[in-house]
Every structure is written in structure tokens, then in C-alpha cells.
Scaffold this active site. Structure first.
Site, PDB file in Angstrom:
ATOM      1  N   ARG A  90      43.636  34.264  41.466  1.00  7.07           N
ATOM      2  CA  ARG A  90      44.489  34.666  40.450  1.00  7.07           C
ATOM      3  C   ARG A  90      45.792  35.090  40.781  1.00  7.07           C
ATOM      4  O   ARG A  90      46.817  34.735  40.276  1.00  7.07           O
ATOM      5  CB  ARG A  90      43.845  35.639  39.436  1.00  7.07           C
ATOM      6  CG  ARG A  90      44.649  36.307  38.450  1.00  7.07           C
ATOM      7  CD  ARG A  90      43.918  37.428  37.563  1.00  7.07           C
ATOM      8  NE  ARG A  90      42.823  36.563  37.083  1.00  7.07           N
ATOM      9  CZ  ARG A  90      41.653  37.297  36.656  1.00  7.07           C
ATOM     10  NH1 ARG A  90      41.465  38.746  37.085  1.00  7.07           N
ATOM     11  NH2 ARG A  90      40.741  36.498  36.220  1.00  7.07           N
ATOM     12  N   TYR A  91      45.839  35.809  41.913  1.00  3.22           N
ATOM     13  CA  TYR A  91      47.214  36.410  42.449  1.00  3.22           C
ATOM     14  C   TYR A  91      47.630  35.551  43.553  1.00  3.22           C
ATOM     15  O   TYR A  91      46.896  34.782  44.395  1.00  3.22           O
ATOM     16  CB  TYR A  91      46.849  37.977  42.694  1.00  3.22           C
ATOM     17  CG  TYR A  91      46.376  38.802  41.615  1.00  3.22           C
ATOM     18  CD1 TYR A  91      47.413  39.446  40.676  1.00  3.22           C
ATOM     19  CD2 TYR A  91      45.127  39.090  41.587  1.00  3.22           C
ATOM     20  CE1 TYR A  91      47.156  40.095  39.848  1.00  3.22           C
ATOM     21  CE2 TYR A  91      45.035  40.116  40.564  1.00  3.22           C
ATOM     22  CZ  TYR A  91      45.982  40.707  39.668  1.00  3.22           C
ATOM     23  OH  TYR A  91      45.542  41.486  38.652  1.00  3.22           O
ATOM     24  N   ARG A  94      45.744  36.909  47.405  1.00  2.00           N
ATOM     25  CA  ARG A  94      44.545  37.473  47.580  1.00  2.00           C
ATOM     26  C   ARG A  94      43.515  36.930  46.874  1.00  2.00           C
ATOM     27  O   ARG A  94      43.890  36.305  45.629  1.00  2.00           O
ATOM     28  CB  ARG A  94      44.391  39.018  47.292  1.00  2.00           C
ATOM     29  CG  ARG A  94      44.821  39.426  45.937  1.00  2.00           C
ATOM     30  CD  ARG A  94      45.477  40.823  46.113  1.00  2.00           C
ATOM     31  NE  ARG A  94      45.759  41.496  44.805  1.00  2.00           N
ATOM     32  CZ  ARG A  94      46.859  41.182  44.246  1.00  2.00           C
ATOM     33  NH1 ARG A  94      47.915  40.369  44.617  1.00  2.00           N
ATOM     34  NH2 ARG A  94      47.275  41.840  43.062  1.00  2.00           N
ATOM     35  N   CYS A 103      22.305  42.136  41.930  1.00  2.57           N
ATOM     36  CA  CYS A 103      22.905  43.569  41.928  1.00  2.57           C
ATOM     37  C   CYS A 103      21.572  44.329  42.005  1.00  2.57           C
ATOM     38  O   CYS A 103      20.541  43.970  41.679  1.00  2.57           O
ATOM     39  CB  CYS A 103      23.569  43.906  40.856  1.00  2.57           C
ATOM     40  SG  CYS A 103      25.142  43.027  40.636  1.00  2.57           S
ATOM     41  N   CYS A 107      24.255  46.201  35.484  1.00  2.00           N
ATOM     42  CA  CYS A 107      24.837  47.018  34.555  1.00  2.00           C
ATOM     43  C   CYS A 107      25.150  46.481  33.153  1.00  2.00           C
ATOM     44  O   CYS A 107      25.382  45.325  33.144  1.00  2.00           O
ATOM     45  CB  CYS A 107      26.174  47.315  35.058  1.00  2.00           C
ATOM     46  SG  CYS A 107      26.293  48.049  36.905  1.00  2.00           S
ATOM     47  N   CYS A 110      28.455  44.796  32.471  1.00  2.00           N
ATOM     48  CA  CYS A 110      29.078  43.992  33.486  1.00  2.00           C
ATOM     49  C   CYS A 110      30.135  43.034  32.932  1.00  2.00           C
ATOM     50  O   CYS A 110      29.905  42.333  32.153  1.00  2.00           O
ATOM     51  CB  CYS A 110      27.953  43.171  34.346  1.00  2.00           C
ATOM     52  SG  CYS A 110      28.713  42.079  35.605  1.00  2.00           S
ATOM     53  N   ARG A 112      30.652  40.411  34.407  1.00  2.00           N
ATOM     54  CA  ARG A 112      30.636  39.027  34.737  1.00  2.00           C
ATOM     55  C   ARG A 112      28.889  38.968  34.060  1.00  2.00           C
ATOM     56  O   ARG A 112      28.004  38.107  34.572  1.00  2.00           O
ATOM     57  CB  ARG A 112      30.446  38.723  36.195  1.00  2.00           C
ATOM     58  CG  ARG A 112      31.681  38.567  36.861  1.00  2.00           C
ATOM     59  CD  ARG A 112      31.967  38.044  38.145  1.00  2.00           C
ATOM     60  NE  ARG A 112      33.304  38.407  38.349  1.00  2.00           N
ATOM     61  CZ  ARG A 112      33.693  39.171  39.344  1.00  2.00           C
ATOM     62  NH1 ARG A 112      32.741  39.670  40.038  1.00  2.00           N
ATOM     63  NH2 ARG A 112      35.139  39.335  39.538  1.00  2.00           N
ATOM     64  N   ASP A 271      36.712  45.372  29.510  1.00  3.43           N
ATOM     65  CA  ASP A 271      36.806  44.075  29.335  1.00  3.43           C
ATOM     66  C   ASP A 271      36.100  43.791  28.029  1.00  3.43           C
ATOM     67  O   ASP A 271      35.197  44.341  27.623  1.00  3.43           O
ATOM     68  CB  ASP A 271      36.496  43.213  30.212  1.00  3.43           C
ATOM     69  CG  ASP A 271      37.055  43.396  31.613  1.00  3.43           C
ATOM     70  OD1 ASP A 271      38.388  44.025  31.452  1.00  3.43           O
ATOM     71  OD2 ASP A 271      36.540  43.258  32.953  1.00  3.43           O
ATOM     72  N   ASP A 308      42.671  44.648  32.187  1.00  2.00           N
ATOM     73  CA  ASP A 308      42.492  43.230  32.906  1.00  2.00           C
ATOM     74  C   ASP A 308      42.721  42.538  31.621  1.00  2.00           C
ATOM     75  O   ASP A 308      42.064  42.383  30.910  1.00  2.00           O
ATOM     76  CB  ASP A 308      41.114  43.062  33.517  1.00  2.00           C
ATOM     77  CG  ASP A 308      41.416  42.326  34.810  1.00  2.00           C
ATOM     78  OD1 ASP A 308      42.530  41.498  35.038  1.00  2.00           O
ATOM     79  OD2 ASP A 308      40.475  42.516  35.780  1.00  2.00           O
ATOM     80  N   LYS A 315      45.712  42.392  36.203  1.00  2.11           N
ATOM     81  CA  LYS A 315      45.538  43.763  35.810  1.00  2.11           C
ATOM     82  C   LYS A 315      46.911  44.173  35.401  1.00  2.11           C
ATOM     83  O   LYS A 315      47.812  44.312  36.006  1.00  2.11           O
ATOM     84  CB  LYS A 315      45.117  45.006  36.993  1.00  2.11           C
ATOM     85  CG  LYS A 315      43.700  44.268  37.247  1.00  2.11           C
ATOM     86  CD  LYS A 315      43.426  44.995  38.801  1.00  2.11           C
ATOM     87  CE  LYS A 315      41.756  44.525  38.783  1.00  2.11           C
ATOM     88  NZ  LYS A 315      41.671  43.117  39.520  1.00  2.11           N
TER      89      LYS A 315
HETATM   90  C1  LIG Z   1      41.016  42.530  40.378  1.00  4.21           C
HETATM   91  C2  LIG Z   1      41.054  41.357  41.143  1.00  4.21           C
HETATM   92  C3  LIG Z   1      41.895  41.316  42.211  1.00  4.21           C
HETATM   93  C4  LIG Z   1      42.423  42.622  43.225  1.00  4.21           C
HETATM   94  O1  LIG Z   1      43.357  43.324  42.516  1.00  4.21           O
HETATM   95  P1  LIG Z   1      44.245  44.564  43.012  1.00  4.21           P
HETATM   96  O2  LIG Z   1      45.184  45.067  42.125  1.00  4.21           O
HETATM   97  O3  LIG Z   1      44.908  43.875  44.108  1.00  4.21           O
HETATM   98  O4  LIG Z   1      43.206  45.269  43.447  1.00  4.21           O
HETATM   99  C5  LIG Z   1      42.126  40.022  42.954  1.00  4.21           C
HETATM  100  N1  LIG Z   1      41.884  39.078  42.403  1.00  4.21           N
HETATM  101  C6  LIG Z   1      40.871  39.113  41.293  1.00  4.21           C
HETATM  102  C7  LIG Z   1      40.655  37.847  40.538  1.00  4.21           C
HETATM  103  C8  LIG Z   1      40.813  40.457  40.564  1.00  4.21           C
HETATM  104  O5  LIG Z   1      40.086  40.188  39.287  1.00  4.21           O
HETATM  105  S1  SF4 Z   2      29.065  45.654  37.207  1.00  2.00           S
HETATM  106 FE1  SF4 Z   2      27.981  43.729  37.348  1.00  2.00          FE
HETATM  107  S2  SF4 Z   2      28.715  42.792  39.414  1.00  2.00           S
HETATM  108 FE2  SF4 Z   2      28.963  45.102  39.398  1.00  2.00          FE
HETATM  109  S3  SF4 Z   2      27.147  46.018  39.910  1.00  2.00           S
HETATM  110 FE3  SF4 Z   2      27.095  45.997  37.863  1.00  2.00          FE
HETATM  111  S4  SF4 Z   2      25.922  44.158  37.397  1.00  2.00           S
HETATM  112 FE4  SF4 Z   2      26.592  43.892  39.390  1.00  2.00          FE
END
Ligand SMILES: *Cc1c(COP(=O)(O)O)cnc(C)c1O
Ligand code: SF4
Length: 370
Positions: A90-91, A94, A103, A107, A110, A112, A271, A308, A315
Site C-alpha cells: 500500500r505504501y 514497505r 492465530c 479475536c 479482527c 481480517r 475498522d 485506517d 493510516k
Molecule cells: C499498517 C500498515 C503498514 C505499516 O504502517 P506504519 O505506519 O509504517 O506502521 C504497512 N502496510 C500496510 C498494508 C499496513 O496496513
Molecule cells: S486481530 Fe486477527 S490477525 Fe490479529 S491476532 Fe486477532 S484474530 Fe489474529
């Protein structure tokens, strides 16, 4: 078999056993657990004090998960921003690399939820090999975040191999691990794991404590092992209704984190993830929490509060209104609400071109022509 593996194996994956013990009707919850997996290992289960307490709410399925008509399944558009499956780019510099689909506790909130712990999250040697190939081919990637699921549920050998492949890529400067293991199954932080991680510095680890009751002696010991191995620890909390939507609780959490050498990094506005609408709070509540932290306790306790952005915008930080106005005078409000002003540096007088990045570039190329 190691202790953590035994604990994981003894997890509850059906609501029945648990809810009957607490006098809650398990039937409606069975359906929820079929759609969204449940796994509560005995360690995390032991932190529950009563029905619907902050630990329960994070771990035990709720009927409300199936009543969410507001939130989409992938609001951050992670799938759209994945050039290959299980790697989100996305960025600019990174990537988020999903190396585990499981996991130690699922959670309920979550992000995802659409795939973690389910059959549609396919992660295997081939997908991980593809991810590594992508990172090797993209020299702009200097920061790799191992995520999932929980990367620390991989065996020491698998992690060792992934980390050594990543370290062999010259443009990868830092490796981050995003893991809830120190919170939900701290026994996993064995000396064997530490011996693997410490070979691949700089390694950073962001964990995910949401409530002060999660900071137990066992969790503290796991964090101490990681910190002693030279791994800087950060924490990403999610603001959750009925868990930590209270300035006093959040402040206590942040303070207790520092005491176990974990630096608060982010508080996330929840989210908009399908099945989690009942956890969301207003943004005003989040700002109120931030106001209750800054100035009132150690600055080290104050993370960034971020949303986010739905749609994959990344973010975005949110700050209470400390800045009242900005001109010749910058008018500010401090943490007690008292007004202060700061004399601004005046812009250049008319006739003199303000220094802009674009001008600097132009001048430089002009110089070269001469
Ligand atoms: C949160 C996230 C990051 C890392 O973001 P930072 O602000 O650098 O901690 C990188 N890629 C994705 C897709 C993310 O959701
Ligand atoms: S938030 Fe989602 S990915 Fe993170 S530990 Fe919990 S269940 Fe696993």
C-alpha cells in the site's frame, strides 16, 4: 511437545463448553462460530473473570456478529492492494507480508475476519516463496512486516528460514513482526524462538494488548525475553466498545505497557469490518481518550490515534484540537485547556520568491547548465 503447543491443542473451538459453564445459551453462538472461527486457548480463557467482561468480549462469539448490516468485509481494500496473494503493498517503501493464516486466539473484532483462520486464507510454502520473490524484485521495499494471522505460530524452523531469506535481500533494511502472541499465548516466546529472532536484527515487534487485564506476569516475562534480545517492542491497540472505550482504562493500559518495556505505537479507531460493527465507538470518544493521555501522563505513553482509511488510503492520524488558529500568532490550547500563543515566523515579504522545493530543484539544474 512444548507447553505452548499443548495449550494451543487444548483450545476451545465451540461455544458450548464455555457458555454452559457461565449459564449462557450456546445455540445462537454455534452458528456464529461456524461462520467466523473461534479458538480460545486455556491461557487466555483463564483471564476471563465474568460473562461479557473485556476479555470475554474479545474472545467469545456474539450473536451481534451476524447482525451487522453496516460494514463491508474488506474495508481497507487489502485484496485490491495485493499484487500477489497475501502481500499488501500500500505504501511506497514497505509491505505487509502474510505468512500465517492461524492465530492462538481468534479475536472477534479482527480486521481480517473475512479470512483469518478460514479456508479461504491459503498460505503455504509456495505463497511464501512468491512473496519473497516479489520483495527481492522490488528494490523500493526497505521494510517488511510479517503478519497473518500470527507469524509466531509458525515453527521456529519455518520462521528461521523466512527471516534468513529476507535478511539475504540487500534492500530490506528492517523486518517487523506483527504478533498477538505476547498477549494471547505468551508461552510461545521460548528461548528457542528468541535464538532464532536475535540472528536477524534489526527486528521490531509490534504486539496488540487491548486491556490492562491482559498484562499478566507471563505476558511480562515474554516481553522481557523479547526486549532482552534487543527487539524494540511496540503496541497497537484497537479502540473497542466494552473493552477499552474509557480514558481511565486506556491510560492504565498504556502505563502498564511501559512498565513491561512495550512502547504504545498506535491506537486504532475500529475498522469498519463486517461482523464487528458492535465494537465500534464514535471518533469523539477516541479523541477524548487522546486528550486524557497527552500531558496527563508520560509522553512515552501517548501513541498516535489513527483511522485506517476505508478504501485503502492508509493510516490517518487524528489529534484533539490543540491548535486554535495559525497566522502571525499561533494560538494553542494546552492539556489543561489553557490558552497560549507562539509568535510565528513571518512569511517572506512580497517581491522575494518564497523558497519552495520546486525552486531549489530549478536553481540546481540552472547551475549545472552554466
Ligand atoms: C499498517 C500498515 C503498514 C505499516 O504502517 P506504519 O505506519 O509504517 O506502521 C504497512 N502496510 C500496510 C498494508 C499496513 O496496513
Ligand atoms: S486481530 Fe486477527 S490477525 Fe490479529 S491476532 Fe486477532 S484474530 Fe489474529
Amino acid at each position: 511437545m512444548e507447553t505452548w503447543q499443548k495449550l494451543l491443542q487444548a483450545s476451545i473451538t465451540r461455544p458450548g463448553a464455555l457458555t454452559r459453564k457461565y449459564g449462557v445459551d450456546p445455540h445462537p453462538l454455534e452458528e456464529v462460530a461456524e461462520q467466523y472461527p473461534m479458538r480460545i486457548n486455556p491461557y487466555y480463557l483463564g483471564l476471563i473473570k465474568e460473562v461479557d467482561d473485556p476479555i470475554w468480549r474479545q474472545a467469545v462469539p456474539s450473536e451481534q456478529e451476524l447482525q451487522d448490516s453496516v460494514c463491508p468485509s474488506d474495508p481497507l481494500e487489502e485484496e485490491n492492494q495485493s499484487p500477489i496473494p497475501n502481500l499488501v503493498h500500500r505504501y511506497p517503501d514497505r509491505v505487509l507480508f502474510q505468512v500465517s493464516s492461524e492465530c492462538a486466539m481468534y479475536c472477534r473484532f479482527c480486521t481480517r475476519k473475512r479470512k483469518v483462520g478460514g479456508e479461504n486464507m491459503m498460505i503455504n510454502r509456495a505463497t511464501i516463496e512468491n512473496g519473497l520473490r516479489y520483495i527481492r524484485a522490488h528494490a523500493e521495499v526497505r521494510d517488511v512486516i510479517l503478519s497473518g494471522g500470527d507469524p509466531l505460530l509458525l515453527s521456529d524452523e519455518r520462521l528461521d528460514s523466512i527471516l534468513s531469506e529476507l535478511r539475504a535481500i540487500p534492500h530490506v533494511e528492517i523486518i517487523r513482526i506483527g504478533s498477538r502472541i505476547p498477549v494471547v499465548l505468551p508461552q510461545r516466546v521460548t528461548m528457542g524462538l528468541i535464538r532464532v529472532l536475535r540472528k536477524y536484527h534489526p527486528i521490531y515487534l509490534n504486539t496488540h494488548f487491548n486491556h490492562p487485564d491482559e498484562i499478566t506476569e507471563t505476558a511480562a516475562k515474554a516481553c522481557a525475553r523479547l526486549a532482552n534480545a534487543g527487539i524494540p517492542l511496540g503496541n497497537q491497540s484497537v479502540l473497542l466498545r466494552g473493552v477499552n472505550d474509557d480514558p481511565a482504562v486506556m491510560k492504565r493500559l498504556m502505563q502498564k505497557l511501559l512498565a513491561i518495556r512495550v512502547r504504545p505505537y498506535y491506537i486504532f479507531q475500529a475498522d469498519m469490518v463486517q461482523g464487528t460493527n458492535h465494537f465500534r465507538t464514535s471518533v469523539e470518544e477516541g479523541l477524548e481518550i487522546m486528550r486524557a493521555l497527552r500531558g496527563h501522563t508520560s509522553g512515552l505513553c501517548v501513541p498516535a490515534y489513527v483511522i485506517d482509511a476505508p478504501g485503502g488510503g492508509g493510516k490517518i492520524p487524528l489529534l484533539p484540537d490543540y491548535l486554535q488558529s495559525i497566522g502571525d500568532e499561533v494560538v494553542l490550547k494546552n492539556y489543561l485547556g489553557n490558552p497560549y500563543s507562539y509568535k510565528n515566523v513571518l512569511p517572506a515579504p512580497p517581491g522575494i520568491e518564497p523558497l519552495r522545493v520546486a525552486n531549489v530543484g530549478r536553481r540546481r539544474s540552472g547551475a549545472r547548465e552554466r
